[in-house]
Design a protein around this motif. Sequence first.
Motif, mmCIF file in Angstrom:
data_model
loop_
_atom_site.group_PDB
_atom_site.id
_atom_site.type_symbol
_atom_site.label_atom_id
_atom_site.label_comp_id
_atom_site.label_asym_id
_atom_site.label_seq_id
_atom_site.Cartn_x
_atom_site.Cartn_y
_atom_site.Cartn_z
ATOM 1 N N HIS A 1 0.830 -1.205 0.000
ATOM 2 C CA HIS A 1 0.000 0.000 0.000
ATOM 3 C C HIS A 1 0.866 1.257 0.000
ATOM 4 O O HIS A 1 0.599 2.209 -0.757
ATOM 5 N N THR B 1 -2.356 6.954 -5.567
ATOM 6 C CA THR B 1 -2.697 7.156 -4.157
ATOM 7 C C THR B 1 -1.606 6.693 -3.200
ATOM 8 O O THR B 1 -1.754 6.834 -1.986
ATOM 9 N N ALA C 1 -5.245 9.018 4.540
ATOM 10 C CA ALA C 1 -5.281 7.554 4.488
ATOM 11 C C ALA C 1 -3.893 6.971 4.710
ATOM 12 O O ALA C 1 -3.722 5.980 5.438
ATOM 13 N N ARG D 1 -2.807 7.409 8.361
ATOM 14 C CA ARG D 1 -3.467 6.448 9.250
ATOM 15 C C ARG D 1 -2.838 5.066 9.112
ATOM 16 O O ARG D 1 -2.634 4.368 10.110
ATOM 17 N N GLU E 1 -10.350 -1.786 12.640
ATOM 18 C CA GLU E 1 -9.925 -0.800 11.652
ATOM 19 C C GLU E 1 -8.617 -1.235 10.994
ATOM 20 O O GLU E 1 -8.430 -1.055 9.783
ATOM 21 N N VAL F 1 -7.897 -1.500 6.942
ATOM 22 C CA VAL F 1 -7.003 -0.634 6.164
ATOM 23 C C VAL F 1 -5.840 -1.399 5.543
ATOM 24 O O VAL F 1 -5.278 -0.961 4.530
#
Length: 392
Positions: free
Chosen positions: A45, A206, A236, A239, A298, A302
């Motif tokens: 990510h 992103t 994002a 986090r 969470e 994610v």
Amino acid sequence: MSSLGWIDFDEAERQRAQRIMALFQERETRDELGLGAIRDSIADHLFPGTSTIQTRLRYMLFIPWLYRALEKREIPEAQLRAEARDTEIRLADALKAGGESNGVIGRDAGPRLQRLPSSVYWAGLGAWGIRAFPGSLDSLFVALRGRGRSRGASGSEDALASAPAPAVWNPALPRMPDDLLDQANFRLTADEAQFLIDRLVASQPTALLTMLAREGIDADCDHIWMHPHLSAFPAAARRLVQHGEIFSHVMHGAALLYNLALSELRQRDDWIEAYRERLAAWRDDLDPGAVRAWSLDEFWSVVEHPAHAVRPAAKRFVTEWRELVLGGVGQVISAPGARQLVEQRERRLKTSQSRFGNHAVRDRWTGASGADRLSFRWAQAKSHLRDLAHAE
């Protein structure tokens, strides 16, 4: 003896299997407690297209340059493969001739090199949109062989039109230096750096890596959560970095306890003392309030990534370890429940090769396995960003 194989008809599955096999060769990816899918999800990510065995960013250009030149050769597949290997080995000599010493793949191995730069960077070339060809390196050789056969079948324009050459590289790829195989270096030109940034923006808009590359941010910090521009990260990404920090910190204790337990079984007092000191430092640094506030629901949301399946057993292990830590971080080092949890996890993962159950395997253990904090490939991303920031 275990093995890994796949049926050669699904390109996505083939590349996934190749990534798995590549991990077995990467020293820094030792995954004794089955946390690899979580670690790699976070890394992909944040820093897509990177791997722990990448060295310098200009290899993202070296590989397409070398292969684009080879693709013009109408020669048998075996000869093409041999010339590709020889060319990559010659590149190492050219880099040394250009004054490079650190980061040169094959610097010492020479012709004995096992892991060629093309295999190290192939997935990243695709992830960044530099490689347009969708298949593996092996399938590229097959495709080029097919193109050669179609050309040889007839000299007519119709024959060539019926078998168009596969699009392999992005058409905006910068021009290869004429003396690349005589003398090379890792310094990017301004145009080369801009091309790489443009590819990231187009293919990974992103990703945190893209934002840092686009803004020219080069920071020398040990972990991404220590980055001086953390507050400016997209929400994002920020986090996810925060989740990665607490996950890395909490689970580091389990890894240290695993190494301590093995050191005790090996009766190595020096190792035992070192791991007890490291566990004490881990205990002192951990913030119980942050661990208590950490939402695992969470976190699992994610970190979810299409390329990595986090198994329920891994989630249970993280959950149970966190509960033990919350029950008293100072007692985790000696708590029978903590040791049992770590041992059972490793035994289930390694079965007959468990270091807890197999004396021969344990006796070959050299004193450290996955004992460092997870950093999610920040070291490689940091190196790439530095190369971009110092383009000439």
